[in-house]
Design a protein around this motif. Structure first.
Motif, PDB file in Angstrom:
ATOM      1  N   ASP A  43       0.835  -1.200   0.000  1.00  0.00           N
ATOM      2  CA  ASP A  43       0.000   0.000   0.000  1.00  0.00           C
ATOM      3  C   ASP A  43       0.871   1.253   0.000  1.00  0.00           C
ATOM      4  O   ASP A  43       0.374   2.369   0.154  1.00  0.00           O
ATOM      5  CB  ASP A  43      -0.980   0.016   1.170  1.00  0.00           C
ATOM      6  N   THR A  44       2.192   1.070  -0.148  1.00  0.00           N
ATOM      7  CA  THR A  44       3.136   2.162  -0.351  1.00  0.00           C
ATOM      8  C   THR A  44       3.832   1.944  -1.692  1.00  0.00           C
ATOM      9  O   THR A  44       3.637   0.928  -2.354  1.00  0.00           O
ATOM     10  CB  THR A  44       4.169   2.205   0.779  1.00  0.00           C
ATOM     11  N   SER A  45       4.661   2.896  -2.082  1.00  0.00           N
ATOM     12  CA  SER A  45       5.328   2.810  -3.379  1.00  0.00           C
ATOM     13  C   SER A  45       6.251   1.597  -3.450  1.00  0.00           C
ATOM     14  O   SER A  45       6.914   1.239  -2.477  1.00  0.00           O
ATOM     15  CB  SER A  45       6.143   4.085  -3.623  1.00  0.00           C
ATOM     16  N   PHE A  46       6.294   0.961  -4.621  1.00  0.00           N
ATOM     17  CA  PHE A  46       7.198  -0.161  -4.844  1.00  0.00           C
ATOM     18  C   PHE A  46       7.415  -0.317  -6.348  1.00  0.00           C
ATOM     19  O   PHE A  46       6.728   0.293  -7.175  1.00  0.00           O
ATOM     20  CB  PHE A  46       6.634  -1.454  -4.250  1.00  0.00           C
ATOM     21  N   SER A  47       8.377  -1.176  -6.684  1.00  0.00           N
ATOM     22  CA  SER A  47       8.649  -1.500  -8.084  1.00  0.00           C
ATOM     23  C   SER A  47       8.931  -2.990  -8.197  1.00  0.00           C
ATOM     24  O   SER A  47       9.376  -3.624  -7.242  1.00  0.00           O
ATOM     25  CB  SER A  47       9.858  -0.709  -8.612  1.00  0.00           C
ATOM     26  N   VAL A  48       8.682  -3.550  -9.374  1.00  0.00           N
ATOM     27  CA  VAL A  48       8.946  -4.958  -9.638  1.00  0.00           C
ATOM     28  C   VAL A  48       9.592  -5.065 -11.014  1.00  0.00           C
ATOM     29  O   VAL A  48       9.202  -4.377 -11.958  1.00  0.00           O
ATOM     30  CB  VAL A  48       7.649  -5.802  -9.573  1.00  0.00           C
ATOM     31  N   SER A  49      10.619  -5.909 -11.126  1.00  0.00           N
ATOM     32  CA  SER A  49      11.279  -6.103 -12.408  1.00  0.00           C
ATOM     33  C   SER A  49      11.514  -7.579 -12.660  1.00  0.00           C
ATOM     34  O   SER A  49      11.594  -8.385 -11.724  1.00  0.00           O
ATOM     35  CB  SER A  49      12.618  -5.351 -12.454  1.00  0.00           C
ATOM     36  N   ALA A  50      11.636  -7.946 -13.938  1.00  0.00           N
ATOM     37  CA  ALA A  50      11.909  -9.337 -14.306  1.00  0.00           C
ATOM     38  C   ALA A  50      12.325  -9.411 -15.767  1.00  0.00           C
ATOM     39  O   ALA A  50      11.897  -8.598 -16.594  1.00  0.00           O
ATOM     40  CB  ALA A  50      10.669 -10.208 -14.092  1.00  0.00           C
ATOM     41  N   TRP A  51      13.150 -10.389 -16.066  1.00  0.00           N
ATOM     42  CA  TRP A  51      13.384 -10.796 -17.450  1.00  0.00           C
ATOM     43  C   TRP A  51      12.337 -11.849 -17.803  1.00  0.00           C
ATOM     44  O   TRP A  51      12.134 -12.802 -17.042  1.00  0.00           O
ATOM     45  CB  TRP A  51      14.778 -11.385 -17.623  1.00  0.00           C
ATOM     46  N   VAL A  52      11.672 -11.682 -18.936  1.00  0.00           N
ATOM     47  CA  VAL A  52      10.629 -12.630 -19.340  1.00  0.00           C
ATOM     48  C   VAL A  52      10.884 -13.114 -20.758  1.00  0.00           C
ATOM     49  O   VAL A  52      11.439 -12.394 -21.599  1.00  0.00           O
ATOM     50  CB  VAL A  52       9.223 -12.001 -19.238  1.00  0.00           C
ATOM     51  N   TYR A  53      10.473 -14.348 -21.014  1.00  0.00           N
ATOM     52  CA  TYR A  53      10.588 -14.979 -22.334  1.00  0.00           C
ATOM     53  C   TYR A  53       9.235 -15.629 -22.609  1.00  0.00           C
ATOM     54  O   TYR A  53       8.850 -16.583 -21.940  1.00  0.00           O
ATOM     55  CB  TYR A  53      11.708 -16.018 -22.300  1.00  0.00           C
ATOM     56  N   LEU A  54       8.521 -15.072 -23.579  1.00  0.00           N
ATOM     57  CA  LEU A  54       7.161 -15.505 -23.883  1.00  0.00           C
ATOM     58  C   LEU A  54       7.165 -16.410 -25.108  1.00  0.00           C
ATOM     59  O   LEU A  54       7.718 -16.041 -26.147  1.00  0.00           O
ATOM     60  CB  LEU A  54       6.283 -14.281 -24.132  1.00  0.00           C
ATOM     61  N   GLU A  55       6.557 -17.591 -24.997  1.00  0.00           N
ATOM     62  CA  GLU A  55       6.557 -18.536 -26.110  1.00  0.00           C
ATOM     63  C   GLU A  55       5.289 -18.470 -26.961  1.00  0.00           C
ATOM     64  O   GLU A  55       5.318 -18.852 -28.131  1.00  0.00           O
ATOM     65  CB  GLU A  55       6.774 -19.952 -25.571  1.00  0.00           C
ATOM     66  N   GLU A  56       4.194 -17.993 -26.398  1.00  0.00           N
ATOM     67  CA  GLU A  56       2.961 -17.801 -27.159  1.00  0.00           C
ATOM     68  C   GLU A  56       2.120 -16.755 -26.445  1.00  0.00           C
ATOM     69  O   GLU A  56       2.269 -16.559 -25.244  1.00  0.00           O
ATOM     70  CB  GLU A  56       2.191 -19.117 -27.310  1.00  0.00           C
ATOM     71  N   LYS A  57       1.214 -16.075 -27.168  1.00  0.00           N
ATOM     72  CA  LYS A  57       0.562 -14.925 -26.545  1.00  0.00           C
ATOM     73  C   LYS A  57      -0.927 -14.732 -26.807  1.00  0.00           C
ATOM     74  O   LYS A  57      -1.400 -13.599 -26.823  1.00  0.00           O
ATOM     75  CB  LYS A  57       1.305 -13.647 -26.924  1.00  0.00           C
TER      76      LYS A  57
END
Length: 212
Positions: A43-57
């Motif tokens: 409920d306060t400021s935050f950030s999220v990061s990730a490397w992603v590899y998508l095979e179908e969408k």
């Protein structure tokens, strides 16, 4: 970046060579990785990061989320629907932890989402401004609005989201180097983070690179 919690692999999730070290490979059906909680308040400021590899969408798939009681606090991933016909990257936060929770404005990329390649995604929440931002490969590509703050006390989920009390939006592909930050990263912070990675995948390190 905050804390460090052990993730549990579910169903057929397994480690494979990733973008940074080892990634987790997910089948898009029921595979995922979960933690017992996270070391921040949402409920306060935050950030999220990730490397992603998508095979179908087709449809919507979630690479990283955080469980509330009935819904995800946030979802970072990809969406392909009638409005986003070619597929788009998305960072979204519902306004409440309820069934059928509404969204004010999602942060959606103007860029088409890509398959079969590593992409770096960052979602940023600024509680004081009631805003969210989405970054792709170090560049801000979308913004949205969140009017209500609420804290989720569930675990981080890699490879799925949650809605109406049930798991959904399973990720078909790989996820690597998931990070949570107890602040809203700036444009410069995100660009610096993206530039900090090597140009190509590094050596296998033995476990998925993650900080929860």
């Amino acid at each position: 970046m905050t804390g460090g919690r052990t993730g549990t692999l579910h169903n057929g999730a397994e480690f494979v060579e990733g973008r940074v070290g080892n990634a987790v490979s997910l089948d898009g059906v029921d595979d995922h990785v979960s933690t017992t909680g996270v070391n921040l308040r949402t409920d306060t400021s935050f950030s999220v990061s990730a490397w992603v590899y998508l095979e179908e969408k087709p449809g919507q798939q979630t690479a990283v989320s955080l469980d509330g009681d009935r819904t995800s606090k946030f979802r970072l991933g990809q969406v392909m629907d009638g409005e986003h016909r070619l597929g788009s990257w998305v960072f979204e936060m519902p306004e409440s932890d309820t069934d059928g929770a509404l969204f004010t404005t999602k942060a959606v990329s103007t860029w088409e989402s890509e398959t079969d390649t590593w992409v770096h995604l960052v979602g940023v929440y600024d509680a004081s401004a009631n805003r969210i931002w989405l970054y792709v490969n170090g560049t801000r590509v979308g913004d949205g609005t969140v009017r209500n703050t609420w804290n989720a006390d569930g675990g981080l989920q890699i490879g799925r989201g949650k809605a109406n009390g049930a798991a959904e939006e399973f990720w078909p592909g790989k996820v690597d180097d998931v990070r949570l930050y107890v602040s809203s990263l700036s444009d410069e912070d995100v660009a610096d983070l993206y530039r900090s990675y090597p140009d190509s995948a590094g050596p296998v390190s033995g476990s998925i690179s993650a900080s929860f």
